[in-house]
Design a protein around this motif. Structure first.
Motif, PDB file in Angstrom:
ATOM      1  N   LEU A 167       0.824  -1.215   0.000  1.00 22.38           N
ATOM      2  CA  LEU A 167       0.000   0.000   0.000  1.00 22.38           C
ATOM      3  C   LEU A 167       0.857   1.264   0.000  1.00 22.38           C
ATOM      4  CD1 LEU A 167      -2.807  -1.168   2.436  1.00 22.38           C
ATOM      5  CD2 LEU A 167      -3.048  -0.728  -0.017  1.00 22.38           C
ATOM      6  N   SER A 168       1.973   1.240   0.738  1.00 21.24           N
ATOM      7  CA  SER A 168       2.835   2.428   0.765  1.00 21.24           C
ATOM      8  C   SER A 168       3.560   2.597  -0.576  1.00 21.24           C
ATOM      9  CB  SER A 168       3.831   2.370   1.917  1.00 21.24           C
ATOM     10  OG  SER A 168       4.760   1.333   1.723  1.00 21.24           O
ATOM     11  N   LYS A 169       3.852   1.504  -1.230  1.00 21.61           N
ATOM     12  CA  LYS A 169       4.536   1.545  -2.527  1.00 21.61           C
ATOM     13  C   LYS A 169       3.567   1.904  -3.665  1.00 21.61           C
ATOM     14  CE  LYS A 169       7.455  -1.358  -5.429  1.00 21.61           C
ATOM     15  NZ  LYS A 169       7.937  -2.703  -5.673  1.00 21.61           N
ATOM     16  N   ASN A 170       2.285   1.622  -3.461  1.00 18.73           N
ATOM     17  CA  ASN A 170       1.268   1.831  -4.500  1.00 18.73           C
ATOM     18  C   ASN A 170       0.168   2.757  -3.979  1.00 18.73           C
ATOM     19  OD1 ASN A 170       2.086  -0.247  -6.695  1.00 18.73           O
ATOM     20  ND2 ASN A 170       2.225  -1.369  -4.775  1.00 18.73           N
ATOM     21  N   GLN A 171       0.561   3.971  -3.633  1.00 18.42           N
ATOM     22  CA  GLN A 171      -0.380   4.914  -3.041  1.00 18.42           C
ATOM     23  C   GLN A 171      -1.508   5.301  -3.993  1.00 18.42           C
ATOM     24  OE1 GLN A 171       1.753   8.149  -1.197  1.00 18.42           O
ATOM     25  NE2 GLN A 171       2.973   6.747   0.048  1.00 18.42           N
ATOM     26  N   TRP A 172      -1.318   5.089  -5.281  1.00 19.27           N
ATOM     27  CA  TRP A 172      -2.376   5.345  -6.262  1.00 19.27           C
ATOM     28  C   TRP A 172      -3.623   4.532  -5.953  1.00 19.27           C
ATOM     29  CZ3 TRP A 172      -3.730   0.800  -8.454  1.00 19.27           C
ATOM     30  CH2 TRP A 172      -2.773  -0.221  -8.469  1.00 19.27           C
ATOM     31  N   PHE A 173      -3.454   3.355  -5.322  1.00 22.47           N
ATOM     32  CA  PHE A 173      -4.621   2.508  -5.060  1.00 22.47           C
ATOM     33  C   PHE A 173      -5.628   3.229  -4.170  1.00 22.47           C
ATOM     34  CE2 PHE A 173      -6.884  -0.409  -2.260  1.00 22.47           C
ATOM     35  CZ  PHE A 173      -7.695  -1.020  -3.206  1.00 22.47           C
ATOM     36  N   GLU A 174      -5.192   3.695  -3.000  1.00 19.19           N
ATOM     37  CA  GLU A 174      -6.124   4.361  -2.088  1.00 19.19           C
ATOM     38  C   GLU A 174      -6.526   5.748  -2.591  1.00 19.19           C
ATOM     39  OE1 GLU A 174      -4.171   3.713   1.793  1.00 19.19           O
ATOM     40  OE2 GLU A 174      -5.781   2.277   2.187  1.00 19.19           O
ATOM     41  N   ALA A 175      -5.664   6.401  -3.373  1.00 16.17           N
ATOM     42  CA  ALA A 175      -5.982   7.738  -3.870  1.00 16.17           C
ATOM     43  C   ALA A 175      -6.945   7.698  -5.064  1.00 16.17           C
ATOM     44  CB  ALA A 175      -4.699   8.458  -4.277  1.00 16.17           C
ATOM     45  N   LEU A 176      -6.766   6.730  -5.962  1.00 23.24           N
ATOM     46  CA  LEU A 176      -7.532   6.721  -7.210  1.00 23.24           C
ATOM     47  C   LEU A 176      -8.551   5.587  -7.327  1.00 23.24           C
ATOM     48  CD1 LEU A 176      -4.526   7.477  -9.603  1.00 23.24           C
ATOM     49  CD2 LEU A 176      -6.207   9.099  -8.705  1.00 23.24           C
ATOM     50  N   VAL A 177      -8.197   4.412  -6.846  1.00 19.53           N
ATOM     51  CA  VAL A 177      -9.068   3.247  -7.040  1.00 19.53           C
ATOM     52  C   VAL A 177     -10.145   3.167  -5.960  1.00 19.53           C
ATOM     53  CG1 VAL A 177      -9.159   0.730  -7.256  1.00 19.53           C
ATOM     54  CG2 VAL A 177      -7.231   1.999  -8.237  1.00 19.53           C
ATOM     55  N   VAL A 178      -9.765   3.370  -4.693  1.00 17.05           N
ATOM     56  CA  VAL A 178     -10.743   3.250  -3.602  1.00 17.05           C
ATOM     57  C   VAL A 178     -11.947   4.176  -3.800  1.00 17.05           C
ATOM     58  CG1 VAL A 178     -11.102   3.616  -1.125  1.00 17.05           C
ATOM     59  CG2 VAL A 178      -9.173   2.234  -1.905  1.00 17.05           C
ATOM     60  N   PRO A 179     -11.767   5.440  -4.216  1.00 14.16           N
ATOM     61  CA  PRO A 179     -12.960   6.267  -4.450  1.00 14.16           C
ATOM     62  C   PRO A 179     -13.897   5.685  -5.525  1.00 14.16           C
ATOM     63  CG  PRO A 179     -11.028   7.657  -4.260  1.00 14.16           C
ATOM     64  CD  PRO A 179     -10.541   6.231  -4.314  1.00 14.16           C
ATOM     65  N   LYS A 180     -13.332   5.056  -6.541  1.00 16.68           N
ATOM     66  CA  LYS A 180     -14.161   4.437  -7.590  1.00 16.68           C
ATOM     67  C   LYS A 180     -14.872   3.200  -7.048  1.00 16.68           C
ATOM     68  CE  LYS A 180     -11.510   6.368 -11.338  1.00 16.68           C
ATOM     69  NZ  LYS A 180     -10.714   6.174 -12.532  1.00 16.68           N
ATOM     70  N   LEU A 181     -14.183   2.447  -6.190  1.00 13.52           N
ATOM     71  CA  LEU A 181     -14.810   1.304  -5.532  1.00 13.52           C
ATOM     72  C   LEU A 181     -15.964   1.781  -4.657  1.00 13.52           C
ATOM     73  CD1 LEU A 181     -14.894  -1.700  -4.664  1.00 13.52           C
ATOM     74  CD2 LEU A 181     -13.158  -1.134  -2.946  1.00 13.52           C
ATOM     75  N   GLN A 182     -15.730   2.810  -3.878  1.00 13.20           N
ATOM     76  CA  GLN A 182     -16.773   3.342  -2.993  1.00 13.20           C
ATOM     77  C   GLN A 182     -17.981   3.821  -3.784  1.00 13.20           C
ATOM     78  OE1 GLN A 182     -14.636   6.295  -0.687  1.00 13.20           O
ATOM     79  NE2 GLN A 182     -13.843   4.736   0.729  1.00 13.20           N
ATOM     80  N   LYS A 183     -17.748   4.477  -4.905  1.00 10.84           N
ATOM     81  CA  LYS A 183     -18.864   4.958  -5.720  1.00 10.84           C
ATOM     82  C   LYS A 183     -19.653   3.779  -6.285  1.00 10.84           C
ATOM     83  CE  LYS A 183     -20.218   7.927  -9.589  1.00 10.84           C
ATOM     84  NZ  LYS A 183     -21.514   7.313  -9.546  1.00 10.84           N
ATOM     85  N   ARG A 184     -18.945   2.781  -6.773  1.00 12.00           N
ATOM     86  CA  ARG A 184     -19.627   1.595  -7.346  1.00 12.00           C
ATOM     87  C   ARG A 184     -20.475   0.918  -6.269  1.00 12.00           C
ATOM     88  NH1 ARG A 184     -21.973  -1.175 -10.717  1.00 12.00           N
ATOM     89  NH2 ARG A 184     -21.163  -3.072 -11.614  1.00 12.00           N
ATOM     90  N   VAL A 185     -19.914   0.720  -5.079  1.00 13.35           N
ATOM     91  CA  VAL A 185     -20.633   0.089  -3.975  1.00 13.35           C
ATOM     92  C   VAL A 185     -21.849   0.948  -3.579  1.00 13.35           C
ATOM     93  CG1 VAL A 185     -20.496  -0.527  -1.520  1.00 13.35           C
ATOM     94  CG2 VAL A 185     -18.681  -1.238  -3.102  1.00 13.35           C
ATOM     95  N   HIS A 186     -21.637   2.246  -3.458  1.00 15.69           N
ATOM     96  CA  HIS A 186     -22.727   3.156  -3.083  1.00 15.69           C
ATOM     97  C   HIS A 186     -23.847   3.108  -4.117  1.00 15.69           C
ATOM     98  CE1 HIS A 186     -24.835   7.070  -2.874  1.00 15.69           C
ATOM     99  NE2 HIS A 186     -24.711   6.878  -1.576  1.00 15.69           N
ATOM    100  N   ASP A 187     -23.501   3.094  -5.399  1.00 15.25           N
ATOM    101  CA  ASP A 187     -24.511   3.049  -6.457  1.00 15.25           C
ATOM    102  C   ASP A 187     -25.335   1.759  -6.401  1.00 15.25           C
ATOM    103  OD1 ASP A 187     -23.627   5.516  -7.316  1.00 15.25           O
ATOM    104  OD2 ASP A 187     -22.563   4.741  -9.086  1.00 15.25           O
ATOM    105  N   ILE A 188     -24.691   0.661  -6.048  1.00 16.90           N
ATOM    106  CA  ILE A 188     -25.396  -0.632  -5.978  1.00 16.90           C
ATOM    107  C   ILE A 188     -26.284  -0.710  -4.749  1.00 16.90           C
ATOM    108  CG2 ILE A 188     -25.053  -3.121  -5.661  1.00 16.90           C
ATOM    109  CD1 ILE A 188     -22.515  -2.783  -7.445  1.00 16.90           C
ATOM    110  N   LEU A 189     -25.760  -0.272  -3.607  1.00 18.33           N
ATOM    111  CA  LEU A 189     -26.536  -0.371  -2.375  1.00 18.33           C
ATOM    112  C   LEU A 189     -27.634   0.674  -2.320  1.00 18.33           C
ATOM    113  CD1 LEU A 189     -23.784  -1.110   0.290  1.00 18.33           C
ATOM    114  CD2 LEU A 189     -25.150  -2.715  -1.033  1.00 18.33           C
TER     115      LEU A 189
END
Length: 189
Positions: A167-189
């Protein structure tokens, strides 16, 4: 579904390979909207019988931006690990999930969840099993290409504290991917 889950709870297919014996940890409902497929229960989850009842689960719920109540509502989330039972301890963490569970039970479970809108594949075991020849050469490649697996699958790393280096080496994951995951989950629920 209740009959199938009852059969899984009685499963002894790999009993001889489980140091603490079988204790399948799986949750599902015919109305589950999102399926989470991870590795296998850790020792704490084996003892509690509650999926993702550990530090990894806390981080996962944060990544999904859901409450415990939302997460444990089986109409929202089904939880199907690759291996349903604690596989035991290895040299650098838990052993890999047993290979018997997914082929034995996953198709039957998924067939009983016709309302599923998304399957979240956590870690390389789930990603290799479900993506087959579409999986990247590395976990990082597979996770960074998450959009190519949508709308059926969303690929993420394991939220374990042991993954802090990744996670520390790939900070793009929490900065860029997690918000898209959260939006997808929110849209479904």
């Amino acid at each position: 579904m209740d009959v199938l889950l009852g059969q899984i709870k009685q499963c002894t297919i790999c009993v001889d390979h489980l140091p603490l014996g079988p204790n399948p940890v799986v949750t599902a409902h015919p109305e589950s909207k999102i399926v989470i497929i991870g590795q296998a229960p850790g020792l704490k989850v084996h003892n509690s019988g509650i999926p993702w009842d550990d530090a990894s689960g806390k981080r996962l719920r944060s990544w999904l931006n859901v409450t415990e109540e939302q997460f444990y509502d089986t109409k929202n989330f089904a939880i199907l690990p690759m291996g349903f039972c604690y596989p035991g301890k290895g040299k650098s963490g838990d052993l890999p999930p047993r290979k018997e569970c997914a082929p034995q039970w996953h198709v039957a479970l998924l067939d009983k969840m016709p309302n599923t809108k998304l399957i979240i594949l956590i870690g390389s075991y789930a990603q290799r099993y479900y993506l087959k020849d579409r999986v990247g050469a590395t976990l990082t490649e597979t996770v960074s290409n998450f959009e190519s697996y949508l709308p059926e699958f969303f690929t993420i790393p394991h939220p374990s504290p042991r993954n802090r280096f990744w996670l520390s080496k790939n900070q793009w994951f929490e900065a860029l991917v997690v918000p898209k995951l959260q939006k997808r989950v929110h849209d479904i629920l």
